[in-house]
Design an enzyme around this catalytic site. Sequence first.
Site, PDB file in Angstrom:
ATOM      1  N   ASP A   4       0.841  -1.195   0.000  1.00  0.00           N
ATOM      2  CA  ASP A   4       0.000   0.000   0.000  1.00  0.00           C
ATOM      3  C   ASP A   4       0.885   1.258   0.000  1.00  0.00           C
ATOM      4  O   ASP A   4       1.978   1.258   0.563  1.00  0.00           O
ATOM      5  CB  ASP A   4      -0.893  -0.021   1.251  1.00  0.00           C
ATOM      6  N   HIS A   5       0.396   2.312  -0.636  1.00  0.00           N
ATOM      7  CA  HIS A   5       1.038   3.638  -0.621  1.00  0.00           C
ATOM      8  C   HIS A   5       2.541   3.573  -0.893  1.00  0.00           C
ATOM      9  O   HIS A   5       3.352   4.070  -0.109  1.00  0.00           O
ATOM     10  CB  HIS A   5       0.798   4.354   0.715  1.00  0.00           C
TER      11      HIS A   5
ATOM     12  N   ARG B 212       1.870  11.573   2.564  1.00  0.00           N
ATOM     13  CA  ARG B 212       1.067  10.351   2.700  1.00  0.00           C
ATOM     14  C   ARG B 212       1.244   9.447   1.478  1.00  0.00           C
ATOM     15  O   ARG B 212       1.867   8.407   1.563  1.00  0.00           O
ATOM     16  CB  ARG B 212      -0.414  10.720   2.885  1.00  0.00           C
TER      17      ARG B 212
ATOM     18  N   GLU C 129      -4.145  16.794  -2.050  1.00  0.00           N
ATOM     19  CA  GLU C 129      -3.444  18.074  -2.077  1.00  0.00           C
ATOM     20  C   GLU C 129      -2.704  18.292  -3.379  1.00  0.00           C
ATOM     21  O   GLU C 129      -2.246  17.342  -4.010  1.00  0.00           O
ATOM     22  CB  GLU C 129      -2.396  18.124  -0.950  1.00  0.00           C
TER      23      GLU C 129
ATOM     24  N   TYR D  76       5.459  18.694   5.030  1.00  0.00           N
ATOM     25  CA  TYR D  76       4.127  18.861   4.429  1.00  0.00           C
ATOM     26  C   TYR D  76       3.005  18.377   5.349  1.00  0.00           C
ATOM     27  O   TYR D  76       1.870  18.256   4.920  1.00  0.00           O
ATOM     28  CB  TYR D  76       4.118  18.246   3.013  1.00  0.00           C
TER      29      TYR D  76
ATOM     30  N   GLU E   2      -5.871  18.918  14.333  1.00  0.00           N
ATOM     31  CA  GLU E   2      -4.747  19.454  13.551  1.00  0.00           C
ATOM     32  C   GLU E   2      -4.041  20.589  14.270  1.00  0.00           C
ATOM     33  O   GLU E   2      -2.818  20.719  14.212  1.00  0.00           O
ATOM     34  CB  GLU E   2      -5.246  19.941  12.190  1.00  0.00           C
TER      35      GLU E   2
ATOM     36  N   THR F 145     -12.255  13.174  -1.405  1.00  0.00           N
ATOM     37  CA  THR F 145     -10.956  12.950  -2.047  1.00  0.00           C
ATOM     38  C   THR F 145     -11.167  12.292  -3.405  1.00  0.00           C
ATOM     39  O   THR F 145     -11.993  11.392  -3.547  1.00  0.00           O
ATOM     40  CB  THR F 145     -10.077  12.027  -1.180  1.00  0.00           C
TER      41      THR F 145
HETATM   42 CA   LIG Z   1      -7.174  20.151   7.403  1.00  0.00          CA
HETATM   43 CA   LIG Z   2       0.081  18.019   3.434  1.00  0.00          CA
END
Ligand SMILES: [Ca+2]
Ligand SMILES: [Ca+2]
Length: 481
Positions: free
Chosen positions: A171-172, A256, A281, A291, A336, A374
Amino acid sequence: MKQLATSAVLALGLTTPVFAQATPEAVMAGAVPFEQSVLVSGLQGPWEVTWGPDNMLWVTERFGGRINRIDPVTGRVSPAITLTDMSSSSGQDGLLGLALDPGLGQGNGNDFVYAFYTYLDMTRPGDPTITDPASPFLHMYSKVVRLSFQAATGLLSDPVTLIDGLPAGADHDSGRLKIGPDGKLYLTLGDQGNDQLANYCLPILAQRLPTVAELTAKDYFAYQGKSLRMNLDGTIPDDNPEIGGVRSHVFTFGHRNMQGIAFGPDGTLYASEQGPKTDDEVNILTAGGNYGWPHVVGYRDDMAYQYARWADATTPCATLEFSDITINPSVPREDETVWQQPFNAPLTTLFTVPSDWNFTDPACNGMNFICWPTVAASSIEVYRPETGGIPAFDNALLVTALKRGSVYRVPLSVDGKSVSGPIERYFQTENRYRDLAISPDGQTIYVATDSEGLHEALAGGVNDKVANSGAILVFRPKVQN
Ligand SMILES: [Ca+2]
Ligand SMILES: [Ca+2]
Ligand SMILES: [Ca+2]
């Protein structure tokens, strides 16, 4: 209730509804009419498509491990090499990125092609976070090789390993590879899909930086969730950023799953990155930049995202059932704004939603992630003003989307440092778009589609059948009579 004629809608300041809930960001149906055709189909997971100096499309096949040259007029496929030591599961691993040396075909002896892929290496100790000795990913790594091209035969040969032992898994993996105007090789490595789905008990290491001892041992485990910058022989450039007191291959961190990178005409490095349930993003990457992942997605706005650290659950993580929607109360969660370190906010997001967004939209019949805001941004290219091309299309970033089977046009300001208007949605079909290439005259856009997978249906909701499996689709502006 989608793809409405948007001029009136936009005049009212509204957005194009995609599902039952409209994303709050400005997105409109593309204004330039295009016609579509299929150049070739049946490729095994085409992943990179790039226009070569030989006027051929160079295409990697993710499962097949094959690098092809494809005639952009006839669709004839000329295989150049099959990388037999490539290892690919049904996950996101396999043969991914490809980059052409600027010297290719220039008669200066640099007829080189660079490729990134996953492989098995039983001589290495294995991923220390994997506890199952039978896991097919215990000894999976990734590497960058340099291949030599013979124009007379059309074949690639003589692989030279530039760097190996890079992190890899199901994955990823990210894996986009580009050569910058500075002559350096740039590579993206994902966070390995940790802290979610099958890997939900593994911590995300996107903020973890490599140590000098690790670099000395050529242990690149900490390179996950990073972009790398290397010399064309795989070594660390002297002018790479020193991050946390250590100069390594790492160019940026806190990522990510960054599947797209592309350079603008002035050398600006743009990147597309997949967010979790919200906030894919578009970023500008600058040396040493953080980031934000996994502490922040999109902007530091506390909108519809909290960092849930499953590995740190007070109840042993393995006894918990993972859910994207219902987080077990023993899993620590963090807003966040709790994380106050400096970070680079994105140029734009696809898309940010309010915290009361419904992430279980019934339109997606339980396949919630298809209805999330997304889009699954899978690549990015710069549509350059100097190409001439399509005037209304110019000076923009083009972002392909897996879940939406579309290309998003992100219009740029003259200096390329900000977004200058609404994002436009183009080329929607019932496919998953993995990458694109632009012809040198700017008139044709080639889009690579996944061989299979879930995506948005044209009428909204989910479709599990792709219309064009493993294809290169061709989009050209319609000739107006
Ligand atoms: Ca946010
Ligand atoms: Ca970011
Ligand atoms: Ca491409």
